[in-house]
Design a protein around this motif. Structure first.
Motif, PDB file in Angstrom:
ATOM      1  N   ILE A 149      39.484  33.715  32.084  1.00 50.90           N
ATOM      2  CA  ILE A 149      41.078  33.149  32.174  1.00 50.90           C
ATOM      3  C   ILE A 149      41.325  31.732  32.803  1.00 50.90           C
ATOM      4  O   ILE A 149      41.548  30.851  31.983  1.00 50.90           O
ATOM      5  N   ILE A 150      40.590  31.650  33.882  1.00 51.83           N
ATOM      6  CA  ILE A 150      40.986  30.325  34.551  1.00 51.83           C
ATOM      7  C   ILE A 150      40.005  29.097  34.276  1.00 51.83           C
ATOM      8  O   ILE A 150      40.363  28.204  33.838  1.00 51.83           O
ATOM      9  N   LYS A 151      38.501  29.452  34.474  1.00 54.12           N
ATOM     10  CA  LYS A 151      37.601  28.422  34.100  1.00 54.12           C
ATOM     11  C   LYS A 151      37.434  28.223  32.600  1.00 54.12           C
ATOM     12  O   LYS A 151      37.625  27.017  32.368  1.00 54.12           O
ATOM     13  N   ASP A 152      37.642  29.256  31.882  1.00 54.98           N
ATOM     14  CA  ASP A 152      37.281  28.848  30.494  1.00 54.98           C
ATOM     15  C   ASP A 152      38.442  28.646  29.707  1.00 54.98           C
ATOM     16  O   ASP A 152      38.510  28.294  28.394  1.00 54.98           O
ATOM     17  N   GLY A 153      39.539  28.952  30.266  1.00 53.98           N
ATOM     18  CA  GLY A 153      41.031  28.718  29.690  1.00 53.98           C
ATOM     19  C   GLY A 153      41.225  29.575  28.460  1.00 53.98           C
ATOM     20  O   GLY A 153      42.131  29.344  27.736  1.00 53.98           O
ATOM     21  N   LYS A 154      40.619  30.935  28.455  1.00 51.68           N
ATOM     22  CA  LYS A 154      40.808  31.653  27.458  1.00 51.68           C
ATOM     23  C   LYS A 154      42.045  32.693  27.678  1.00 51.68           C
ATOM     24  O   LYS A 154      42.038  32.964  28.870  1.00 51.68           O
ATOM     25  N   PRO A 155      42.741  33.047  26.598  1.00 47.61           N
ATOM     26  CA  PRO A 155      43.582  34.360  27.062  1.00 47.61           C
ATOM     27  C   PRO A 155      42.989  35.603  27.587  1.00 47.61           C
ATOM     28  O   PRO A 155      41.892  35.836  27.071  1.00 47.61           O
ATOM     29  N   GLY A 156      43.543  36.060  28.592  1.00 44.74           N
ATOM     30  CA  GLY A 156      42.879  37.420  29.067  1.00 44.74           C
ATOM     31  C   GLY A 156      42.557  38.454  28.312  1.00 44.74           C
ATOM     32  O   GLY A 156      41.600  39.305  28.116  1.00 44.74           O
ATOM     33  N   TRP A 157      43.452  38.783  27.306  1.00 47.37           N
ATOM     34  CA  TRP A 157      43.483  39.768  26.199  1.00 47.37           C
ATOM     35  C   TRP A 157      42.255  39.453  25.560  1.00 47.37           C
ATOM     36  O   TRP A 157      41.444  40.638  24.943  1.00 47.37           O
ATOM     37  N   SER A 158      41.329  38.379  25.347  1.00 47.99           N
ATOM     38  CA  SER A 158      40.458  38.478  24.232  1.00 47.99           C
ATOM     39  C   SER A 158      38.908  38.702  25.170  1.00 47.99           C
ATOM     40  O   SER A 158      37.934  38.511  24.522  1.00 47.99           O
ATOM     41  N   PHE A 159      39.084  38.916  26.577  1.00 46.63           N
ATOM     42  CA  PHE A 159      37.969  39.442  27.177  1.00 46.63           C
ATOM     43  C   PHE A 159      37.267  40.611  26.673  1.00 46.63           C
ATOM     44  O   PHE A 159      36.058  40.904  26.767  1.00 46.63           O
ATOM     45  N   SER A 160      38.293  41.645  26.559  1.00 45.77           N
ATOM     46  CA  SER A 160      37.752  42.953  26.139  1.00 45.77           C
ATOM     47  C   SER A 160      38.714  43.788  25.555  1.00 45.77           C
ATOM     48  O   SER A 160      39.863  43.792  25.702  1.00 45.77           O
ATOM     49  N   ASN A 161      38.266  44.647  24.354  1.00 43.82           N
ATOM     50  CA  ASN A 161      39.161  45.420  23.807  1.00 43.82           C
ATOM     51  C   ASN A 161      39.491  46.824  24.636  1.00 43.82           C
ATOM     52  O   ASN A 161      40.397  47.431  24.186  1.00 43.82           O
ATOM     53  N   ALA A 162      38.808  47.048  25.451  1.00 43.85           N
ATOM     54  CA  ALA A 162      38.943  48.135  26.678  1.00 43.85           C
ATOM     55  C   ALA A 162      40.338  47.806  27.147  1.00 43.85           C
ATOM     56  O   ALA A 162      40.892  48.921  27.465  1.00 43.85           O
TER      57      ALA A 162
ATOM     58  N   ASN B 137      52.513  36.543  37.893  1.00 41.36           N
ATOM     59  CA  ASN B 137      51.771  36.002  36.538  1.00 41.36           C
ATOM     60  C   ASN B 137      51.026  37.263  36.063  1.00 41.36           C
ATOM     61  O   ASN B 137      49.960  37.272  35.760  1.00 41.36           O
ATOM     62  N   VAL B 138      51.942  38.526  35.941  1.00 43.94           N
ATOM     63  CA  VAL B 138      51.393  39.562  35.285  1.00 43.94           C
ATOM     64  C   VAL B 138      50.873  39.418  33.691  1.00 43.94           C
ATOM     65  O   VAL B 138      49.822  39.720  33.582  1.00 43.94           O
ATOM     66  N   SER B 139      51.749  38.551  32.979  1.00 42.80           N
ATOM     67  CA  SER B 139      51.283  38.565  31.747  1.00 42.80           C
ATOM     68  C   SER B 139      50.090  37.734  31.470  1.00 42.80           C
ATOM     69  O   SER B 139      49.509  38.044  30.327  1.00 42.80           O
ATOM     70  N   GLY B 140      49.871  36.805  32.316  1.00 48.85           N
ATOM     71  CA  GLY B 140      48.679  35.856  31.822  1.00 48.85           C
ATOM     72  C   GLY B 140      47.573  36.031  32.501  1.00 48.85           C
ATOM     73  O   GLY B 140      46.585  35.501  32.329  1.00 48.85           O
ATOM     74  N   TYR B 141      47.712  36.856  33.624  1.00 48.88           N
ATOM     75  CA  TYR B 141      46.451  37.172  34.604  1.00 48.88           C
ATOM     76  C   TYR B 141      46.124  38.441  35.142  1.00 48.88           C
ATOM     77  O   TYR B 141      45.455  39.144  34.729  1.00 48.88           O
ATOM     78  N   ASP B 142      47.199  38.990  36.129  1.00 47.65           N
ATOM     79  CA  ASP B 142      47.029  40.025  36.753  1.00 47.65           C
ATOM     80  C   ASP B 142      46.908  41.341  36.027  1.00 47.65           C
ATOM     81  O   ASP B 142      45.992  42.290  36.324  1.00 47.65           O
ATOM     82  N   GLN B 143      47.716  41.498  34.959  1.00 46.54           N
ATOM     83  CA  GLN B 143      47.573  42.764  33.941  1.00 46.54           C
ATOM     84  C   GLN B 143      45.815  42.937  33.623  1.00 46.54           C
ATOM     85  O   GLN B 143      45.539  43.921  33.508  1.00 46.54           O
TER      86      GLN B 143
END
Length: 98
Positions: free
Chosen positions: A78-91, A53-59
């Protein structure tokens, strides 16, 4: 180029990275040790990193750890809020992962 097969596990106060270099069959395990994991990443940043699950979580967990972010908060995002991982941080854009 080496192939690193990996997985991450995230808990509220702990995170774990497990990887296996398929070329040498060497195992790597990092438990809450950001500095050692960052050294591993530096040595293998040009290699191919694969997992289930690299593309959706682990990366995003890997990139977050390397950026000094809280992996539990990323996981919840990602899991609880159901948001895409990339949206967490521009870092995350600063950390390439092949």
């Amino acid at each position: 180029m080496r192939i690193i097969c990996f997985d991450t596990e995230v808990f509220k106060y702990d995170w774990l990275f497990y990887g296996n270099d398929l070329t040498s069959n060497k195992d790597y395990c990092f438990w809450n040790d950001r500095e050692a994991f960052a050294d591993f990443y530096t040595d293998h940043r040009n290699d191919l990193w694969i997992g289930y699950n690299v593309s959706g979580y682990d990366q995003f967990i890997v990139k977050g750890i390397l950026c000094g972010l809280n992996p539990y908060k990323i996981s919840q995002h990602i899991i609880k809020d159901g948001k895409p991982g990339w949206s967490f941080s521009n870092a995350f854009r600063k950390v390439p992962l092949n």
